[in-house]
Motif scaffolding. Sequence first.
Motif, PDB file in Angstrom:
ATOM      1  N   GLN A 142      36.925  -4.137  38.043  1.00 41.65           N
ATOM      2  CA  GLN A 142      36.099  -2.967  37.732  1.00 41.65           C
ATOM      3  C   GLN A 142      36.749  -1.679  38.222  1.00 41.65           C
ATOM      4  OE1 GLN A 142      32.575  -4.886  39.299  1.00 41.65           O
ATOM      5  NE2 GLN A 142      31.926  -5.456  37.265  1.00 41.65           N
ATOM      6  N   TRP A 143      37.295  -1.658  39.441  1.00 40.17           N
ATOM      7  CA  TRP A 143      38.056  -0.450  39.789  1.00 40.17           C
ATOM      8  C   TRP A 143      39.273  -0.313  38.885  1.00 40.17           C
ATOM      9  CZ3 TRP A 143      42.979  -1.482  40.992  1.00 40.17           C
ATOM     10  CH2 TRP A 143      43.319  -2.524  41.857  1.00 40.17           C
ATOM     11  N   ALA A 144      39.837  -1.444  38.482  1.00 37.81           N
ATOM     12  CA  ALA A 144      41.001  -1.359  37.593  1.00 37.81           C
ATOM     13  C   ALA A 144      40.610  -0.759  36.244  1.00 37.81           C
ATOM     14  CB  ALA A 144      41.627  -2.739  37.411  1.00 37.81           C
ATOM     15  N   GLY A 145      39.413  -1.086  35.757  1.00 38.62           N
ATOM     16  CA  GLY A 145      38.925  -0.470  34.523  1.00 38.62           C
ATOM     17  C   GLY A 145      38.770   1.034  34.673  1.00 38.62           C
ATOM     18  N   LYS A 198      36.048  -2.501  30.109  1.00 42.16           N
ATOM     19  CA  LYS A 198      36.689  -1.668  29.092  1.00 42.16           C
ATOM     20  C   LYS A 198      37.201  -0.361  29.711  1.00 42.16           C
ATOM     21  CE  LYS A 198      35.871   0.334  24.540  1.00 42.16           C
ATOM     22  NZ  LYS A 198      34.876   0.673  23.499  1.00 42.16           N
ATOM     23  N   PRO A 199      38.451  -0.022  29.484  1.00 42.84           N
ATOM     24  CA  PRO A 199      39.436  -0.564  28.523  1.00 42.84           C
ATOM     25  C   PRO A 199      40.285  -1.737  29.028  1.00 42.84           C
ATOM     26  CG  PRO A 199      40.329   1.368  29.604  1.00 42.84           C
ATOM     27  CD  PRO A 199      38.946   1.194  30.153  1.00 42.84           C
ATOM     28  N   LEU A 200      39.985  -2.270  30.208  1.00 45.74           N
ATOM     29  CA  LEU A 200      40.775  -3.375  30.754  1.00 45.74           C
ATOM     30  C   LEU A 200      40.426  -4.672  30.036  1.00 45.74           C
ATOM     31  CD1 LEU A 200      42.479  -3.985  33.653  1.00 45.74           C
ATOM     32  CD2 LEU A 200      40.414  -5.315  34.000  1.00 45.74           C
ATOM     33  N   ARG A 201      41.452  -5.329  29.488  1.00 51.40           N
ATOM     34  CA  ARG A 201      41.234  -6.601  28.788  1.00 51.40           C
ATOM     35  C   ARG A 201      41.707  -7.768  29.642  1.00 51.40           C
ATOM     36  NH1 ARG A 201      42.405  -3.155  24.276  1.00 51.40           N
ATOM     37  NH2 ARG A 201      41.045  -3.584  22.495  1.00 51.40           N
ATOM     38  N   LEU A 202      41.340  -8.950  29.186  1.00 52.41           N
ATOM     39  CA  LEU A 202      41.706 -10.174  29.911  1.00 52.41           C
ATOM     40  C   LEU A 202      43.198 -10.223  30.194  1.00 52.41           C
ATOM     41  CD1 LEU A 202      40.704 -12.936  30.997  1.00 52.41           C
ATOM     42  CD2 LEU A 202      41.282 -13.891  28.764  1.00 52.41           C
ATOM     43  N   PHE A 246      38.710   1.889  46.137  1.00 52.50           N
ATOM     44  CA  PHE A 246      39.520   2.479  45.073  1.00 52.50           C
ATOM     45  C   PHE A 246      38.704   3.484  44.260  1.00 52.50           C
ATOM     46  CE2 PHE A 246      43.318  -0.418  44.523  1.00 52.50           C
ATOM     47  CZ  PHE A 246      43.084  -1.212  45.622  1.00 52.50           C
ATOM     48  N   GLU A 247      37.396   3.213  44.155  1.00 48.61           N
ATOM     49  CA  GLU A 247      36.526   4.028  43.296  1.00 48.61           C
ATOM     50  C   GLU A 247      36.458   5.489  43.749  1.00 48.61           C
ATOM     51  OE1 GLU A 247      35.994   1.014  44.399  1.00 48.61           O
ATOM     52  OE2 GLU A 247      35.051  -0.222  42.862  1.00 48.61           O
TER      53      GLU A 247
ATOM     54  N   LEU B  86      27.389   0.311  32.162  1.00 48.56           N
ATOM     55  CA  LEU B  86      28.410   1.321  32.484  1.00 48.56           C
ATOM     56  C   LEU B  86      28.448   1.596  33.982  1.00 48.56           C
ATOM     57  CD1 LEU B  86      27.718   3.777  29.552  1.00 48.56           C
ATOM     58  CD2 LEU B  86      29.906   2.646  29.999  1.00 48.56           C
ATOM     59  N   VAL B  87      29.605   1.368  34.573  1.00 48.77           N
ATOM     60  CA  VAL B  87      29.878   1.807  35.944  1.00 48.77           C
ATOM     61  C   VAL B  87      30.682   3.096  35.840  1.00 48.77           C
ATOM     62  CG1 VAL B  87      31.221   1.304  38.033  1.00 48.77           C
ATOM     63  CG2 VAL B  87      29.769  -0.468  37.016  1.00 48.77           C
TER      64      VAL B  87
END
Lengths: 378, 139
Positions: A142-145, A198-202, A246-247, B86-87
Amino acid sequence: MNGRRVAIVGVGYSQVGRHSGLSERHHAAQAGLAALDDAGLTVADVDGVTTWGGDAIDFADTLGISPVNWHLNVGVSPAFITPAVHAAMAVATGHSEVCMAWRIMMQQPSGAELSAGSAALRSPDMSDAQFLYPFGDFSPTQWAGLLMNRYLHESDCTEEHFAEFAVAQREYAVRNDNALQREPLTAEAYLAAPYISKPLRLLDCDYPCDSGSAVIFTTEERARDLRQPAVLVEASALAAIHNMTFETLPDMVRTAPVHCAEVLWSRTDLTPADVDCAQLYDGFSVITFQWLEALGFCDPGAAGPFIAAGGTRLTGAMPTNTDGGACNVGRRHGANFCIEATRQLRGQCGDRQVGGAEVAVWANAVGPFAGAMLLTKA
Amino acid sequence: MPPPGPPLPVTDALTEPFWAGAREGKLVIQRCRGCGLYIHLPRPACRRCQSFDLGHEAVSGRGTVYSFTEIHRAFHPVFVDRLPYLVAVIELDEQPGLRLVSNLVRIAEPDVRFGMPVQVEFEQLIPELTIPVFTRVAP
């Protein structure tokens, strides 16, 4: 690095795989023995041990390494670079003659197990996590997204460039017997993979597995008499700019790798133009993009077009992640990049060998913290 | 077995004012009494002036979207039924770089813009837990 010149003389892996059934201790023993065999050393030669994952003293004891004159277990840190730098420093300063650095990484619970409630994320400290978890923000994906979305917003990069990155990585993995994912990949298959955040995919995520990796550091002098061509530590750097949330990074695009790279280049006469191959962390693919820019291999914001133009391929300006990266060799948490850089400088990489490789850089982590090491052929 | 509840904050003197404020419909952020710096996440000392004399203040609840991600996979049972959600990282108007993690509500992902003005509102998840979430300010 000040002090005695340090060399990498042995590298090795355990039986890396998904749900291996082996303990941390077992992976450490296998990887340690593989690295010793690679070097032509025995347990009697080792007098220093460091690890992230498990307990270095316990691993030493398991293998009969005794006495130990230098030992360190690192906590949350920028992946394998931390036990590696501390092993190299122990040798440079004379605290150890032969120091083994480990990264032992056990597969984490899957998203399916976590969402079913049959497993829980480890949360040793809710003091900061209380400002994340109630909002459904639990996972590094999630932080990566968040980082990837902001990166797409500020840079020239597109989701198609991330697809090209995944394809280029897989092309290397096809040439690597040690990779866990070796089927050729198309950009269409990348784009068809589900979003995680999103936008991070598997296929932007490293591949979960159990892994044990070990690297042996000793002096340049001692390295001359050993089995492998010596690889020298030219410079290294560890950097941190923020706490581990990270956030709340002040800038999600120019993160710790920027400062870390400045420190690294300040410690050597070599320049980015001298580097023959780069092994840049890809726990999430956006991390490699940030490192390509931070280290000066392309302009800021230009990693996407650089990759799409073939810049990271074997014939490109900067062959990058030539083992296929952790998306394909599995989550070895940066140790694979130290080992691949070493093997490239030894000329042992077969179909994926970078011709005439004399200088390699490997780098770990992103965001709050980062580390990098520059290696040269002796 | 009862259905799982949301993850609960484990509060202390530094973090309780944020959650108590949310229950009262206020966004409360830690602030240094020495130099006026807003601090989030809460800390025992001010990173700008190193003072330990810290308090908490209600802020305007206005801010902008710094980054956002649409979550497609849950990592906790409570969030399975909410997918996708949404986060977002919200930069509060009070101070450059003053950011917090929250959710964007009543807006679809394709309509979210970087820098978009947003306003806090409050969502009671269970009686013990109310969270500040953000919604688009009407243009």
